[in-house]
Design an enzyme around this catalytic site. Structure first.
Site, PDB file in Angstrom:
ATOM      1  N   HIS A 115       0.863  -1.185   0.000  1.00 59.92           N
ATOM      2  CA  HIS A 115       0.000   0.000   0.000  1.00 59.92           C
ATOM      3  C   HIS A 115       0.905   1.243   0.000  1.00 59.92           C
ATOM      4  O   HIS A 115       1.851   1.316   0.787  1.00 59.92           O
ATOM      5  CB  HIS A 115      -0.910  -0.002   1.224  1.00 59.92           C
ATOM      6  CG  HIS A 115      -1.873   1.132   1.211  1.00 59.92           C
ATOM      7  ND1 HIS A 115      -2.985   1.147   0.389  1.00 59.92           N
ATOM      8  CD2 HIS A 115      -1.875   2.314   1.871  1.00 59.92           C
ATOM      9  CE1 HIS A 115      -3.635   2.281   0.553  1.00 59.92           C
ATOM     10  NE2 HIS A 115      -2.989   3.005   1.446  1.00 59.92           N
ATOM     11  N   GLU A 183      10.026   4.308  -5.633  1.00 54.12           N
ATOM     12  CA  GLU A 183      11.459   4.064  -5.752  1.00 54.12           C
ATOM     13  C   GLU A 183      12.126   3.858  -4.397  1.00 54.12           C
ATOM     14  O   GLU A 183      12.938   2.949  -4.242  1.00 54.12           O
ATOM     15  CB  GLU A 183      12.074   5.273  -6.463  1.00 54.12           C
ATOM     16  CG  GLU A 183      13.399   4.981  -7.099  1.00 54.12           C
ATOM     17  CD  GLU A 183      13.879   6.196  -7.885  1.00 54.12           C
ATOM     18  OE1 GLU A 183      13.060   6.817  -8.589  1.00 54.12           O
ATOM     19  OE2 GLU A 183      15.062   6.532  -7.764  1.00 54.12           O
TER      20      GLU A 183
HETATM   21  C1  GAR Z   1       1.566   1.142  -6.426  1.00 49.29           C
HETATM   22  O1  GAR Z   1       1.895   2.410  -5.937  1.00 49.29           O
HETATM   23  C2  GAR Z   1       0.850   0.342  -5.354  1.00 49.29           C
HETATM   24  O2  GAR Z   1       1.328   0.557  -4.069  1.00 49.29           O
HETATM   25  C3  GAR Z   1      -0.547   0.877  -5.497  1.00 49.29           C
HETATM   26  O3  GAR Z   1      -0.747   1.048  -6.889  1.00 49.29           O
HETATM   27  C4  GAR Z   1       0.509   1.240  -7.528  1.00 49.29           C
HETATM   28  C5  GAR Z   1       0.692   0.184  -8.590  1.00 49.29           C
HETATM   29  O4  GAR Z   1       1.831   0.417  -9.363  1.00 49.29           O
HETATM   30  N1  GAR Z   1      -1.505  -0.012  -4.912  1.00 49.29           N
HETATM   31  C6  GAR Z   1      -2.616   0.395  -4.316  1.00 49.29           C
HETATM   32  O5  GAR Z   1      -2.948   1.543  -4.246  1.00 49.29           O
HETATM   33  C7  GAR Z   1      -3.471  -0.720  -3.747  1.00 49.29           C
HETATM   34  N2  GAR Z   1      -4.363  -0.186  -2.748  1.00 49.29           N
HETATM   35  P1  GAR Z   1       2.503  -0.727 -10.207  1.00 49.29           P
HETATM   36  O6  GAR Z   1       1.417  -1.372 -11.065  1.00 49.29           O
HETATM   37  O7  GAR Z   1       3.513   0.006 -11.051  1.00 49.29           O
HETATM   38  O8  GAR Z   1       3.147  -1.710  -9.270  1.00 49.29           O
END
Ligand code: GAR
Length: 205
Positions: A115, A183
């Site tokens: 999260h 990052e």
């Molecule tokens: C990430 O920042 C993750 O933490 C968030 O979505 C993004 C996905 O990026 N997840 C949530 O908000 C879940 N509640 P990614 O597809 O590049 O990994």
């Protein structure tokens, strides 16, 4: 020796860009020693994460609730797929669907989620992706970060495994804050958590 050791079979569930999936793939053989990324499941046919899985040679498939006829059919198909692939650990890596209590109950302490905030801040239904960072900036916090936690029946409410704080800068936009948190925190924490839990599941910790 990595190849001789028993490794936990992990499935990574994705919906979008898949940078966290990429961090997991890149950590194989270094941070991740006791888990194998055995399967990627996307609920979005257009997710770039599918390309990342393909490039890494990891089996990937699409399960769409819309095409399957709803959330219950989606979870049935997911359960069947995970069992067919001998999956022991599920990693939610930017997976934008809330799993039902029935599902999370069957996989107790076997589902992890990343999260993009310091739980319990900015979490629960409606707080995902850029919305989390918009809310953090609107509240004026000076620190945000990321959390990896077990998934239970409460959205973002399961036991916290790892957290890392990241500074919020005065001229941050949701996009710049998201990028810094990914990052500096997410891409590091998620592989570490997968290794931690894999070791636990193998009875080594
Ligand atoms: C990430 O920042 C993750 O933490 C968030 O979505 C993004 C996905 O990026 N997840 C949530 O908000 C879940 N509640 P990614 O597809 O590049 O990994």
């Amino acid at each position: 020796m990595l190849s001789a050791e028993r490794r936990v079979r992990a499935a990574v569930l994705v919906s979008g860009g898949g940078t966290n999936l990429q961090a997991l793939l890149d950590a194989r053989g270094s941070v991740i020693q006791h888990a194998e990324i055995a399967l990627v499941v996307s609920n979005n046919p257009k997710a770039y994460a599918l390309k990342r899985a393909e490039a890494a040679g990891v089996p990937a498939l699409i399960l769409s609730a819309r095409e399957l006829g709803g959330a219950a059919a989606f979870e049935d198909a997911l359960e069947r797929t995970l069992r067919e692939h001998g999956i022991e650990l599920i990693v939610l890596a930017g997976f934008m669907t809330i799993l039902s209590p029935d599902f999370t109950g069957r996989w107790e302490r076997r589902i992890l989620n990343v999260h993009p905030a310091l739980l319990p801040a900015f979490c629960g239904k409606g707080f995902y992706g850029l919305r989390v960072h918009e809310a953090a900036l609107a509240r004026g916090v000076k620190l945000s970060g990321a959390t990896v936690h077990y998934v239970n029946e409460i959205p973002d409410g399961g036991e916290i495994l790892l957290q890392k704080a990241v500074e919020v800068l005065p001229d941050d936009t949701p996009e710049t804050l998201q990028a810094r948190i990914m990052e500096q925190a997410e891409w590091k924490l998620l592989p570490q958590a997968v290794e931690l839990v894999a070791e636990k599941l193998l009875g080594q910790k």
